[in-house]
Motif scaffolding. Structure first.
Motif, short mmCIF file in Angstrom:
data_model
loop_
_atom_site.label_atom_id
_atom_site.label_comp_id
_atom_site.label_asym_id
_atom_site.label_seq_id
_atom_site.Cartn_x
_atom_site.Cartn_y
_atom_site.Cartn_z
N MET A 1 0.69 -0.97 -0.15
CA MET A 1 -0.12 0.04 -0.09
C MET A 1 0.94 1.06 0.17
SD MET A 1 -3.09 0.94 -0.07
CE MET A 1 -4.25 2.08 0.34
N VAL A 2 0.68 2.16 -0.82
CA VAL A 2 1.12 3.33 -0.94
C VAL A 2 0.72 4.31 0.16
CG1 VAL A 2 1.58 5.49 -2.32
CG2 VAL A 2 1.80 3.30 -3.29
N LYS A 3 1.65 4.82 0.93
CA LYS A 3 1.39 5.96 2.06
C LYS A 3 1.00 7.10 1.40
CE LYS A 3 3.29 8.07 6.05
NZ LYS A 3 4.48 8.66 6.38
N ASP B 1 13.02 15.31 -4.98
CA ASP B 1 13.36 14.15 -4.18
C ASP B 1 13.85 13.11 -5.06
OD1 ASP B 1 13.04 15.09 -1.25
OD2 ASP B 1 10.89 15.24 -1.98
N ILE B 2 13.11 13.01 -6.37
CA ILE B 2 13.28 12.27 -7.41
C ILE B 2 13.14 12.98 -8.80
CG2 ILE B 2 11.01 11.55 -7.12
CD1 ILE B 2 11.69 8.60 -8.17
N ASN C 1 5.90 2.95 -7.30
CA ASN C 1 7.27 2.32 -6.78
C ASN C 1 8.00 3.00 -6.00
OD1 ASN C 1 6.36 -0.38 -7.77
ND2 ASN C 1 7.35 0.21 -9.89
N TYR C 2 8.41 4.15 -6.28
CA TYR C 2 9.10 5.20 -5.41
C TYR C 2 8.38 5.28 -3.94
CZ TYR C 2 11.66 9.20 -3.62
OH TYR C 2 12.22 9.90 -2.92
N LEU C 3 7.21 5.47 -4.13
CA LEU C 3 6.40 6.06 -3.00
C LEU C 3 6.49 4.71 -1.82
CD1 LEU C 3 3.48 7.90 -4.50
CD2 LEU C 3 5.51 8.85 -3.32
N LYS C 4 6.23 3.36 -2.33
CA LYS C 4 6.50 2.31 -1.86
C LYS C 4 7.44 2.00 -0.87
CE LYS C 4 3.16 -0.06 -4.50
NZ LYS C 4 3.01 -1.34 -5.90
#
Length: 173
Positions: free
Chosen positions: A1-3, A149-150, A168-171
């Motif tokens: 789950m992505v926060k 940040d990215i 995917n980065y957020l995960k």
């Protein structure tokens, strides 16, 4: 789950911030805002008109207020205007209130994407768009990099692949 947390998309005109932001907001079930569209909604006129009447400084003043207000919200995705990072205040706000994602694009791709639209005040000059975009990139690209940040080069990527990369980065964080 992505926060869920605030996500701010930065980058030059033609990078796809609005398109990607809107689609990403649907997938993550988050509210989407576009700082330029918010200015248009509140003034009742398009960005070109604001530039014509108030100049770039008047527009940037409005942009700063909108970005400050919107970034105080929670769980939003915000597509910023390409020049929003010129303001030190905006850079501080964006980098401290959420994840800042730099959508990087080449001048060649920008030219292809922006030639279709005549509502870009900085390109409505007697100078060639190529020269204007190169000048803007020289000034702005280091500022995008400073607060991101990215960084995602979006030149040869589909909207879906950019969104998946972001998810995917957020995960991971």
């Amino acid at each position: 789950m992505v926060k869920k947390q605030n996500i701010f998309l930065i980058g030059p005109m033609g990078a796809g911030k609005s398109t990607i932001g809107l689609q990403l907001s649907r997938e993550l079930n988050m509210a989407f805002y576009d700082s330029d569209r918010e200015i248009e909604k509140r003034t009742g006129v398009d960005i070109s008109w604001v530039f014509d009447i108030e100049g770039e400084s008047g527009f940037r003043f409005r942009e700063e207020k909108i970005i400050n207000e919107l970034t105080k919200k929670s769980n939003i995705i915000l597509a910023t205007g390409g020049g929003s990072i010129l303001s030190k205040k905006n850079r501080n706000i964006l980098s401290s209130r959420g994840i800042t994602i730099y959508l990087q694009v080449t001048i060649k791709k920008q030219l292809l994407r922006t030639n279709r639209y005549k509502h870009r005040p900085l390109l409505n000059t007697s100078e060639s768009s190529d020269i204007v975009l190169k000048r803007l990139a020289k000034i702005r690209n280091p500022l995008y990099e400073e607060i991101s940040d990215i960084t995602i080069n979006v030149d040869n990527k589909t909207i879906k692949s950019v969104i998946n990369y972001i998810k995917n980065y957020l995960k991971k964080i």
